[in-house]
Motif scaffolding. Structure first.
Motif, short mmCIF file in Angstrom:
data_model
loop_
_atom_site.label_atom_id
_atom_site.label_comp_id
_atom_site.label_asym_id
_atom_site.label_seq_id
_atom_site.Cartn_x
_atom_site.Cartn_y
_atom_site.Cartn_z
N GLU A 1 0.81 -1.22 0.00
CA GLU A 1 0.00 0.00 0.00
C GLU A 1 0.84 1.27 0.00
N GLY A 2 0.47 2.19 -0.89
CA GLY A 2 1.06 3.52 -0.89
C GLY A 2 2.45 3.61 -1.47
N ALA A 3 2.97 2.53 -2.04
CA ALA A 3 4.29 2.59 -2.66
C ALA A 3 4.23 3.33 -3.99
N VAL A 4 5.36 3.86 -4.41
CA VAL A 4 5.48 4.57 -5.69
C VAL A 4 6.59 3.93 -6.51
N ILE A 5 6.26 3.53 -7.73
CA ILE A 5 7.24 2.99 -8.66
C ILE A 5 7.35 3.97 -9.82
N GLU A 6 8.48 4.59 -9.96
CA GLU A 6 8.63 5.62 -10.99
C GLU A 6 8.82 5.00 -12.37
N PRO A 7 8.68 5.81 -13.42
CA PRO A 7 8.73 5.31 -14.79
C PRO A 7 10.01 4.54 -15.10
N GLY A 8 9.83 3.45 -15.86
CA GLY A 8 10.96 2.69 -16.36
C GLY A 8 11.61 1.74 -15.38
N ALA A 9 11.11 1.67 -14.16
CA ALA A 9 11.68 0.73 -13.19
C ALA A 9 11.39 -0.70 -13.65
N ARG A 10 12.32 -1.61 -13.34
CA ARG A 10 12.15 -3.02 -13.67
C ARG A 10 12.30 -3.84 -12.39
N ARG B 1 13.92 3.91 -13.55
CA ARG B 1 14.89 3.01 -14.19
C ARG B 1 15.64 2.13 -13.21
N THR B 2 15.28 2.15 -11.96
CA THR B 2 15.94 1.28 -11.00
C THR B 2 15.54 -0.17 -11.27
N VAL B 3 16.50 -1.09 -11.06
CA VAL B 3 16.28 -2.52 -11.26
C VAL B 3 16.31 -3.22 -9.90
N LEU B 4 15.24 -3.95 -9.60
CA LEU B 4 15.17 -4.75 -8.38
C LEU B 4 14.90 -6.19 -8.78
N ASP B 5 15.71 -7.13 -8.30
CA ASP B 5 15.53 -8.54 -8.64
C ASP B 5 15.80 -9.37 -7.38
N GLY B 6 14.73 -9.95 -6.83
CA GLY B 6 14.88 -10.73 -5.61
C GLY B 6 15.20 -9.90 -4.39
N ALA C 1 11.06 3.01 2.67
CA ALA C 1 12.40 3.17 2.11
C ALA C 1 12.34 3.93 0.79
N ARG C 2 13.41 4.65 0.48
CA ARG C 2 13.48 5.41 -0.76
C ARG C 2 14.73 4.99 -1.54
N ILE C 3 14.48 4.40 -2.71
CA ILE C 3 15.56 3.97 -3.58
C ILE C 3 15.61 4.93 -4.75
N GLY C 4 16.71 5.64 -4.89
CA GLY C 4 16.81 6.63 -5.94
C GLY C 4 16.86 6.01 -7.33
N ALA C 5 16.83 6.86 -8.33
CA ALA C 5 16.84 6.41 -9.72
C ALA C 5 18.15 5.71 -10.07
N ASP C 6 18.05 4.82 -11.06
CA ASP C 6 19.23 4.21 -11.68
C ASP C 6 20.09 3.40 -10.72
N ASN C 7 19.44 2.74 -9.78
CA ASN C 7 20.13 1.77 -8.93
C ASN C 7 19.83 0.35 -9.41
N GLU C 8 20.64 -0.60 -8.98
CA GLU C 8 20.43 -2.00 -9.33
C GLU C 8 20.68 -2.85 -8.09
N LEU C 9 19.62 -3.48 -7.58
CA LEU C 9 19.68 -4.25 -6.34
C LEU C 9 19.17 -5.65 -6.62
N ARG C 10 19.98 -6.65 -6.30
CA ARG C 10 19.63 -8.02 -6.67
C ARG C 10 19.94 -9.01 -5.55
N ASP C 11 19.54 -10.25 -5.81
CA ASP C 11 19.99 -11.44 -5.07
C ASP C 11 19.76 -11.38 -3.57
N GLY C 12 18.54 -11.09 -3.18
CA GLY C 12 18.20 -11.17 -1.76
C GLY C 12 18.59 -9.99 -0.92
N ILE C 13 19.06 -8.90 -1.51
CA ILE C 13 19.41 -7.73 -0.71
C ILE C 13 18.16 -7.20 0.00
N ARG C 14 18.34 -6.76 1.24
CA ARG C 14 17.24 -6.21 2.03
C ARG C 14 17.57 -4.76 2.39
#
Length: 360
Positions: free
Chosen positions: A293-302, A317-322, A329-342
């Motif tokens: 609820e209430g989250a925001v996903i900006e354009p181009g995020a994957r 354009r941020t990439v989140l995988d797993g 939390a606030r994840i800025g643009a153009d980041n790439e976070l993968r593989d179980g990161i919390r």
């Protein structure tokens, strides 16, 4: 079969940071608190009275579910002052049960998503004359579980802790976390101290000659204790792979709750659920994920196989995988976070500061 005990006292440590502010059974799966699915399935099986054994963040449950009348149930709540384990929690709520000594009482854990035929488990209990009956399921790799071998009539012969060598794997049957107790057996559990049904109650009953019956039901079963399992379970509910009468909409490739705003060219697949008041920007691609609820996903995020907490903000354009993103939390643009990161609740990651991070 009219009453049950639901064990919902765990801290959900493996699911943090999503359980910092929310007890594990109340984390939304397929658009509603996971506990809603369990309550709805119990009601569909004819259960009318359920006692919730609460502990961690106990104050959250009753304001949401009330007396249970909206679900066609009578709910009561009992809070442990100190953690009592599974057996201790069962004994702690015994005074709220209405059953006679020989009546069956259903007991289930608040973190298991299953297609168990509840009526069949109760029927097995009655016809076998058991003192306790256990739902068993088969798994390909049982090393992470306690094994429960049975004889050719289904009677339990032993409880074996997690096997360490191939020779110790004598069965692929494991305890699936749902039981039927005769009411009188519950009263034999020691009161006022921690007790584990898996390590103390069941082996003790077996040693005393009690009849413990196993029923193997190999329908859908998943322990939602980890973020990866939780997001998979939520997606399976949306896709219709896991049965629940409480999914708030038709099963399909995605579930978008009312008041969510989703750009027309956003691509939502794989059982993705988008919670209320969320905003999904243009060109975003979200696969097999839960956006609360209430989250925001900006354009181009994957985003793939990721849990995004309430009020979180994911930059363009941020990439989140797993990944697991905590509430706020606030994840800025153009980041790439993968593989179980919390990412912890209310944390902030500046734009372009992380290109990849392994499991931690």
């Amino acid at each position: 079969m009219t009453e049950a005990i639901l064990l919902v006292g765990g801290k959900g440590t493996r699911l943090r940071p999503l359980t910092v502010h929310t007890p594990k059974p109340m984390v939304p799966a397929a658009g509603v608190p996971f506990l809603t699915h369990q309550l709805a399935r119990a009601r569909a099986a004819g259960v009318e009275h359920i006692v919730l054994a609460t502990s961690y963040l106990a104050e959250v449950f009753e304001p949401y579910f009330g007396d249970g009348s909206a679900l066609g149930l009578h709910l009561e709540y009992v809070t442990e002052q100190e953690p009592l384990g599974t057996g201790g929690a069962i004994r702690n709520v015994a005074s709220r049960l209405h059953s006679a000594p020989d009546d069956p009482v259903l007991i289930f854990n608040g973190d298991i998503l299953t297609g168990l035929d509840i009526a069949a488990l109760v029927g097995t209990h009655r016809t076998s004359g058991a003192d306790v009956s256990l739902h068993l399921t088969r798994v390909e790799d049982p090393r992470a579980f306690g094994l429960v071998p049975t004889d050719d009539t289904g009677r339990v012969t032993a409880f074996l802790e997690k096997p360490q060598t191939p020779e110790e794997i004598v069965t692929d049957q494991i305890n699936a976390g749902a039981y039927v107790f005769n009411r009188s057996v519950i009263d034999t559990i020691p009161a006022g101290r921690p007790v584990s049904v898996e390590r103390e109650t069941f082996p003790g009953l077996l040693a005393d000659g009690a009849h413990l019956q196993g029923m193997v039901d190999s329908t859908y079963w998943l322990d939602l204790g980890t973020p990866q399992a939780f997001v998979r379970g939520s997606a399976d509910l949306v896709l219709g792979r896991a049965p629940s009468p409480a999914v708030p909409g038709r099963c399909g490739d995605r579930l978008i709750l009312e008041t969510a705003e989703v750009a027309t060219d956003a691509k939502l697949t794989g059982g993705t659920v988008v919670g209320p008041r969320t905003v999904i920007g243009a060109g975003a691609e979200i696969d097999g994920s839960a956006v609360l609820e209430g989250a925001v996903i900006e354009p181009g995020a994957r985003i793939k196989d990721t849990l995004i907490g309430a009020g979180a903000h994911i930059g363009a354009r941020t990439v989140l995988d797993g990944a697991v993103i905590g509430d706020g939390a606030r994840i800025g643009a153009d980041n790439e976070l993968r593989d179980g990161i919390r990412i912890w609740c209310d944390a902030a990651i500046p734009a372009g500061s992380v290109r990849f991070s392994s499991d931690q």
